[in-house]
Motif scaffolding. Structure first.
Motif, PDB file in Angstrom:
ATOM      1  N   LYS A 109      -0.343  -0.070 -14.239  1.00 56.47           N
ATOM      2  CA  LYS A 109      -1.478  -0.932 -14.590  1.00 56.47           C
ATOM      3  C   LYS A 109      -1.930  -1.781 -13.411  1.00 56.47           C
ATOM      4  O   LYS A 109      -3.121  -2.070 -13.250  1.00 56.47           O
ATOM      5  CB  LYS A 109      -1.103  -1.819 -15.772  1.00 56.47           C
ATOM      6  CG  LYS A 109      -0.930  -1.074 -17.088  1.00 56.47           C
ATOM      7  CD  LYS A 109      -0.585  -2.035 -18.218  1.00 56.47           C
ATOM      8  CE  LYS A 109      -0.428  -1.294 -19.541  1.00 56.47           C
ATOM      9  NZ  LYS A 109      -0.066  -2.223 -20.660  1.00 56.47           N
ATOM     10  N   GLY A 110      -0.970  -2.207 -12.597  1.00 58.40           N
ATOM     11  CA  GLY A 110      -1.321  -3.010 -11.433  1.00 58.40           C
ATOM     12  C   GLY A 110      -2.154  -2.235 -10.433  1.00 58.40           C
ATOM     13  O   GLY A 110      -3.135  -2.757  -9.879  1.00 58.40           O
ATOM     14  N   THR A 111      -1.774  -0.981 -10.192  1.00 54.77           N
ATOM     15  CA  THR A 111      -2.556  -0.144  -9.289  1.00 54.77           C
ATOM     16  C   THR A 111      -3.937   0.125  -9.873  1.00 54.77           C
ATOM     17  O   THR A 111      -4.947   0.058  -9.155  1.00 54.77           O
ATOM     18  CB  THR A 111      -1.833   1.190  -9.027  1.00 54.77           C
ATOM     19  OG1 THR A 111      -0.551   0.929  -8.474  1.00 54.77           O
ATOM     20  CG2 THR A 111      -2.629   2.060  -8.059  1.00 54.77           C
ATOM     21  N   ALA A 112      -3.990   0.409 -11.167  1.00 57.08           N
ATOM     22  CA  ALA A 112      -5.268   0.675 -11.815  1.00 57.08           C
ATOM     23  C   ALA A 112      -6.216  -0.516 -11.673  1.00 57.08           C
ATOM     24  O   ALA A 112      -7.409  -0.348 -11.405  1.00 57.08           O
ATOM     25  CB  ALA A 112      -5.043   0.999 -13.290  1.00 57.08           C
ATOM     26  N   ALA A 113      -5.688  -1.727 -11.820  1.00 56.97           N
ATOM     27  CA  ALA A 113      -6.515  -2.928 -11.683  1.00 56.97           C
ATOM     28  C   ALA A 113      -6.986  -3.107 -10.242  1.00 56.97           C
ATOM     29  O   ALA A 113      -8.132  -3.495  -9.987  1.00 56.97           O
ATOM     30  CB  ALA A 113      -5.732  -4.154 -12.141  1.00 56.97           C
ATOM     31  N   ALA A 114      -6.106  -2.816  -9.280  1.00 54.73           N
ATOM     32  CA  ALA A 114      -6.475  -2.933  -7.866  1.00 54.73           C
ATOM     33  C   ALA A 114      -7.580  -1.945  -7.512  1.00 54.73           C
ATOM     34  O   ALA A 114      -8.514  -2.279  -6.764  1.00 54.73           O
ATOM     35  CB  ALA A 114      -5.251  -2.693  -6.992  1.00 54.73           C
ATOM     36  N   VAL A 115      -7.477  -0.728  -8.040  1.00 52.93           N
ATOM     37  CA  VAL A 115      -8.491   0.296  -7.788  1.00 52.93           C
ATOM     38  C   VAL A 115      -9.854  -0.177  -8.264  1.00 52.93           C
ATOM     39  O   VAL A 115     -10.864  -0.084  -7.542  1.00 52.93           O
ATOM     40  CB  VAL A 115      -8.107   1.618  -8.479  1.00 52.93           C
ATOM     41  CG1 VAL A 115      -9.272   2.601  -8.475  1.00 52.93           C
ATOM     42  CG2 VAL A 115      -6.889   2.235  -7.807  1.00 52.93           C
TER      43      VAL A 115
END
Length: 244
Positions: free
Chosen positions: A158-164
């Motif tokens: 989820k953290g990567t998805a938000a950063a993207v």
């Protein structure tokens, strides 16, 4: 050598180069790979924010003059490089997001840039759907290597998805163009490597990079896609030869 990864990969992208290329570093940017996932409400995931983080990190590590290799969103490293061009001894640009006029985002990025739709797309991503999506990045449109897919998937959360989402939503086409306004200051020897069958970043931008960078040579890799060294292992040799 400083290697800068793109999305959705991380520093492990560069292992084939780092195993053979001498002293080097490949940082997982905040939000990707093994790095922390700071809340977008308190961390700047724009390309300017990530570029500033990279420059501060390299300064803290005591890395001054460098040979810079960038791929995809690794082009954000060029923002800092334009401000301190004297630190860059050599530059390799591989299928990178164009910090150039005239670029329009590919269809996946357009999904990420839309509120609600981007969140839904990322929330419903599975390993199988990611593997299917990555097929179009292969020059022959075949499945990407299993270990490559696993390398990405094991750190996708989820953290990567938000950063993207934060990164792509900041990067309007005019913002990209302004970010590369001083590329001509990078007078070091440069190599532009681009897969001929790149599905996201048309090869005309490879030619534009080669025209703007004062001391650049261009090599289009026949039949290769977005990660040209996966389609043609000779790309690793060529990059390391140039860097050396």
């Amino acid at each position: 050598m400083v290697y800068c990864h793109g999305n959705p990969t991380h520093g492990e992208d560069w292992v084939p180069f780092m195993e053979r290329g001498g002293p080097s570093i490949a940082i997982d940017m905040p939000g990707w790979g093994r790095s922390d996932r700071p809340d977008p409400a308190r961390f700047d995931y724009s390309m300017y924010g990530l570029s500033a983080f990279l420059e501060k990190c390299l300064d803290r590590l005591g890395i001054a003059r460098r040979k810079l290799v960038v791929h995809d969103w690794g082009s954000l490293a060029l923002i800092g490089a334009q401000r301190r061009p004297d630190l860059v001894e050599k530059l390799v640009v591989i299928n990178s997001v164009p910090l150039l006029p005239g670029y329009r985002w590919h269809w996946i990025a357009q999904l990420w840039r839309r509120r609600g739709l981007g969140e839904f797309a990322n929330a419903t991503t599975t390993r199988s759907s990611m593997a299917l999506l990555l097929r179009q990045a292969n020059g022959a449109r075949r499945p990407m290597p299993t270990d490559f897919v696993e390398m990405i998937w094991k750190h996708w959360d989820k953290g990567t998805a938000a950063a993207v989402l934060a990164l792509y939503r900041h990067a309007d086409p005019d913002v990209l163009a302004r970010a590369g306004s001083d590329l001509a200051k990078l007078s070091c020897p440069s190599l532009i490597v681009w897969g001929e069958r790149e599905p996201y970043l048309p090869t005309r931008f490879a030619k534009t990079y080669a025209q703007i960078l004062p001391n650049a040579q261009l090599e289009i890799v026949p039949g290769a896609g977005h990660w040209p060294w996966i389609d043609d292992a000779r790309v690793v040799d060529r990059v390391l030869e140039f860097i050396a």
